[in-house]
Design a protein around this motif. Sequence first.
Motif, mmCIF file in Angstrom:
data_model
loop_
_atom_site.group_PDB
_atom_site.id
_atom_site.type_symbol
_atom_site.label_atom_id
_atom_site.label_comp_id
_atom_site.label_asym_id
_atom_site.label_seq_id
_atom_site.Cartn_x
_atom_site.Cartn_y
_atom_site.Cartn_z
ATOM 1 N N ASP A 296 28.203 -46.752 34.567
ATOM 2 C CA ASP A 296 26.755 -46.441 34.435
ATOM 3 C C ASP A 296 25.970 -46.650 35.723
ATOM 4 O O ASP A 296 24.503 -46.753 35.533
ATOM 5 N N ASP A 297 26.739 -47.361 36.622
ATOM 6 C CA ASP A 297 25.931 -47.706 37.970
ATOM 7 C C ASP A 297 26.091 -46.701 39.156
ATOM 8 O O ASP A 297 26.791 -45.824 38.713
ATOM 9 N N GLY A 298 25.401 -47.054 40.069
ATOM 10 C CA GLY A 298 25.456 -46.105 41.244
ATOM 11 C C GLY A 298 24.445 -46.606 42.387
ATOM 12 O O GLY A 298 24.213 -47.683 42.507
ATOM 13 N N CYS A 299 24.183 -45.777 43.423
ATOM 14 C CA CYS A 299 23.388 -46.196 44.322
ATOM 15 C C CYS A 299 21.872 -45.778 44.393
ATOM 16 O O CYS A 299 21.616 -44.572 44.638
ATOM 17 N N THR A 300 21.188 -46.482 43.785
ATOM 18 C CA THR A 300 19.862 -46.404 43.621
ATOM 19 C C THR A 300 19.046 -46.933 44.976
ATOM 20 O O THR A 300 17.818 -46.390 45.282
#
Length: 173
Positions: free
Chosen positions: A87-91
């Motif tokens: 559920d993580d990413g590059c924000t």
Amino acid sequence: MRIPRPVRAAALVALPAALLIACSATDDGPRAGGSTTAAGAGSATVTAGPERTAAAATEEATSPAAGSRPSPEKVRDAFAGLQATLDDGCTSEGQCAYFLGRVYDELERLDRAMKADPKGPDHFPEPIEWIAGLRTTIGPDRSYPNLKAHREELVGTRDRINTWMQGHPDDYR
């Protein structure tokens, strides 16, 4: 009272690391294969009472008892760490650097667990092959710019392994 800047900086590193260790502990003790590098495995003086630093607590919690070797980590535990990145990413740049580094670390952790599993590495041929291919693609440069340049391969490998593991529930339940 003003807290000196080096103390504040150390607390910003040590406290999250101590919390990470505490949150990743199992009923059998700290997670095998844990590392003290996040807490700065330097020489922290362990004292009793409130003076004890989070770095010292982290170092103590992750150090195996004298003369004992940590047992290999279970595939189930390593896979759970990899799934935690789904559920993580590059924000933002800072968050992206953390995320890509964590995905890489979790894949390496899972690779070690699969190779040490009692079923043997032949039980996990595809994931081990995919991680080896990713390792070759990324090379020895673990810097954020290099991981960012290989973001698709990194996340793609994670996703392929997640799909593969979903088809092998006995290996992670």
